[in-house]
Write an enzyme that holds these catalytic residues in place. Sequence first.
Site, PDB file in Angstrom:
ATOM      1  N   ASP A 170       0.854  -1.206   0.000  1.00 56.85           N
ATOM      2  CA  ASP A 170       0.000   0.000   0.000  1.00 56.85           C
ATOM      3  C   ASP A 170       0.887   1.254   0.000  1.00 56.85           C
ATOM      4  O   ASP A 170       0.640   2.205  -0.762  1.00 56.85           O
ATOM      5  CB  ASP A 170      -0.882   0.068   1.263  1.00 56.85           C
ATOM      6  CG  ASP A 170      -1.827  -1.106   1.424  1.00 56.85           C
ATOM      7  OD1 ASP A 170      -3.039  -0.893   1.452  1.00 56.85           O
ATOM      8  OD2 ASP A 170      -1.355  -2.253   1.541  1.00 56.85           O
ATOM      9  N   GLU A 196      -4.851   7.482   0.061  1.00 52.46           N
ATOM     10  CA  GLU A 196      -5.394   6.892   1.288  1.00 52.46           C
ATOM     11  C   GLU A 196      -4.389   6.902   2.439  1.00 52.46           C
ATOM     12  O   GLU A 196      -4.741   7.196   3.575  1.00 52.46           O
ATOM     13  CB  GLU A 196      -5.824   5.437   1.027  1.00 52.46           C
ATOM     14  CG  GLU A 196      -6.272   4.766   2.314  1.00 52.46           C
ATOM     15  CD  GLU A 196      -6.614   3.290   2.173  1.00 52.46           C
ATOM     16  OE1 GLU A 196      -6.682   2.783   1.049  1.00 52.46           O
ATOM     17  OE2 GLU A 196      -6.809   2.661   3.227  1.00 52.46           O
ATOM     18  N   THR A 198      -7.027  -4.466   0.902  1.00 56.44           N
ATOM     19  CA  THR A 198      -5.831  -4.833   1.681  1.00 56.44           C
ATOM     20  C   THR A 198      -6.073  -6.071   2.547  1.00 56.44           C
ATOM     21  O   THR A 198      -5.208  -6.952   2.636  1.00 56.44           O
ATOM     22  CB  THR A 198      -5.380  -3.647   2.566  1.00 56.44           C
ATOM     23  OG1 THR A 198      -5.153  -2.530   1.716  1.00 56.44           O
ATOM     24  CG2 THR A 198      -4.096  -3.958   3.326  1.00 56.44           C
TER      25      THR A 198
HETATM   26  N1  A2P Z   1     -14.447  -0.346   8.121  1.00 50.84           N
HETATM   27  C1  A2P Z   1     -13.506  -0.107   7.227  1.00 50.84           C
HETATM   28  N2  A2P Z   1     -12.267   0.262   7.604  1.00 50.84           N
HETATM   29  C2  A2P Z   1     -11.290   0.509   6.691  1.00 50.84           C
HETATM   30  N3  A2P Z   1     -11.477   0.405   5.360  1.00 50.84           N
HETATM   31  C3  A2P Z   1     -12.689   0.047   4.927  1.00 50.84           C
HETATM   32  C4  A2P Z   1     -13.753  -0.244   5.823  1.00 50.84           C
HETATM   33  N4  A2P Z   1     -14.821  -0.595   5.107  1.00 50.84           N
HETATM   34  C5  A2P Z   1     -14.443  -0.526   3.809  1.00 50.84           C
HETATM   35  N5  A2P Z   1     -13.165  -0.141   3.701  1.00 50.84           N
HETATM   36  C6  A2P Z   1     -12.423   0.109   2.464  1.00 50.84           C
HETATM   37  O1  A2P Z   1     -13.314  -0.065   1.388  1.00 50.84           O
HETATM   38  C7  A2P Z   1     -12.990  -1.214   0.625  1.00 50.84           C
HETATM   39  C8  A2P Z   1     -14.258  -1.960   0.291  1.00 50.84           C
HETATM   40  O2  A2P Z   1     -14.781  -2.559   1.450  1.00 50.84           O
HETATM   41  P1  A2P Z   1     -15.000  -4.127   1.531  1.00 50.84           P
HETATM   42  O3  A2P Z   1     -13.769  -4.795   0.966  1.00 50.84           O
HETATM   43  O4  A2P Z   1     -15.199  -4.378   2.985  1.00 50.84           O
HETATM   44  O5  A2P Z   1     -16.188  -4.357   0.696  1.00 50.84           O
HETATM   45  C9  A2P Z   1     -12.053  -2.016   1.529  1.00 50.84           C
HETATM   46  O6  A2P Z   1     -11.247  -2.856   0.769  1.00 50.84           O
HETATM   47  C10 A2P Z   1     -11.327  -0.914   2.246  1.00 50.84           C
HETATM   48  O7  A2P Z   1     -10.363  -0.314   1.370  1.00 50.84           O
HETATM   49  P2  A2P Z   1      -8.765  -0.630   1.518  1.00 50.84           P
HETATM   50  O8  A2P Z   1      -8.590  -2.088   1.350  1.00 50.84           O
HETATM   51  O9  A2P Z   1      -8.209   0.188   0.425  1.00 50.84           O
HETATM   52  O10 A2P Z   1      -8.374  -0.135   2.870  1.00 50.84           O
HETATM   53 MG    MG Z   2      -9.885   0.938  -0.576  1.00 50.88          MG
HETATM   54 MG    MG Z   3      -6.961   0.735   3.667  1.00 48.33          MG
HETATM   55 MG    MG Z   4      -6.372   0.972   0.088  1.00 46.20          MG
END
Ligand code: A2P
Ligand code: MG
Ligand code: MG
Ligand code: MG
Length: 380
Positions: A54, A77, A126
């Site tokens: 990341d 981010e 992630t």
């Molecule tokens: N509660 C949370 N805390 C942190 N990131 C979140 C959360 N909910 C959703 N996300 C971000 O939104 C994306 C889509 O949500 P999900 O995978 O749960 O459907 C996740 O991959 C994450 O992005 P990232 O992976 O870039 O941190």
């Molecule tokens: Mg994301």
């Molecule tokens: Mg993230």
């Molecule tokens: Mg991310």
Amino acid sequence: MASPTAKMSPLIMRVLAASVSVSYRAGTIIRDIMKTGDLGIVEKGKNDLQTEADRAAQRCIVASLHKQFPKVAIFGEESLDPSDKIPDNYVVTELAEDVLNHTCPEIYKNITDDEIVIWVDPLDGTAEFTQGLLDHVTVLIGIAVNGEAKGGIIYQPYYNYQSGPGTPMGRCIWGLVGLGSYGFTREVPPTNQNLITTTRSHSDWIVTEAVNACEPTEIVRVGGAGHKVLLLIEGKVHAYVFASKGCKKWDTCAPEAVLCAIGGSLTDMLGNQILYHSAVQRRNAGGVLATVQNHNWYVERIPPEIKENFVSDTPSEDMLKHKQQASTSAAADEVDSSTGAGDSSLSSTSKGDSGSSVDPPEFDKTKTNPDNVSAGPAKM
Ligand SMILES: Nc1ncnc2c1ncn2[C@@H]1O[C@H](COP(=O)(O)O)[C@@H](O)[C@H]1OP(=O)(O)O
Ligand SMILES: [Mg+2]
Ligand SMILES: [Mg+2]
Ligand SMILES: [Mg+2]
């Protein structure tokens, strides 16, 4: 040296072309870090991880775009130390020719640096990345114009990773509203079914209740906002429903643009537009609801007791001013065209040629409802 096409291209096309090029580099960086076997995982918060992939991918994307477009606002981010040394080979200044070969829609031709905001999610999904669910991972670069998601890149670094040797890994999907989306094939979604995709790692009872209220015949739980919008545009699911405040602007800007460029919609749970101007709150406090068609049907299924947990974004003063100007000039165009002198303004119909585009679906897009707005901007 930039090619003659590059020099003549409008800013939005150059930003898109640079973002496509750098997304490939970010994908290589992510795969290389995974190969080392040391992900350098940091826990940012509850159920919220960050890895070296990341961090490195964000350094690469932000440094590359900032070098080429120093006056454009870029939000990533990850909070990183600005004094970190960025390896020279992380800085990509190529412009993807396949983007520049397209004609820029008239409406973007005079867009200037201060009207663009770039939202970068260097690695979306992630949680799934750390668990080895590699095809859930995407690199997202969203380009907002006057606060609205217009351009998007979804790079999927592990596309085809289970297809055996000889199959090229990774793919880049990009789109611009008014032009179309490219890099994928759309199939007709299964009829007589209602397949709904939602989170697999950030669920709670409201998330589940909202999905159930949409009468799914099957629930597809996968990671990543980018990945879920890929399922939608490819016709593998009918809707993406996430009644949670967990997604932020960098999660949705690129997917929204790619989806809207084929005639779809990505809004909050209330059916209101998500905004992307630089002062907007980072959190999508209205949740996320995305479809290719029949958007309002899904918005209407969400019960009021769920909707009342969510708040929509507030437009900035600048956005309101711009909208007013745009509607004044649209009105002037109408007068012109009635006299036979008008130019065609941007239509929501996708005009892609070799790219994947679908006919505009038969539904009304519900956009910003000014009665339903939240408080001011939040910190990143
Ligand atoms: N509660 C949370 N805390 C942190 N990131 C979140 C959360 N909910 C959703 N996300 C971000 O939104 C994306 C889509 O949500 P999900 O995978 O749960 O459907 C996740 O991959 C994450 O992005 P990232 O992976 O870039 O941190
Ligand atoms: Mg994301
Ligand atoms: Mg993230
Ligand atoms: Mg991310």
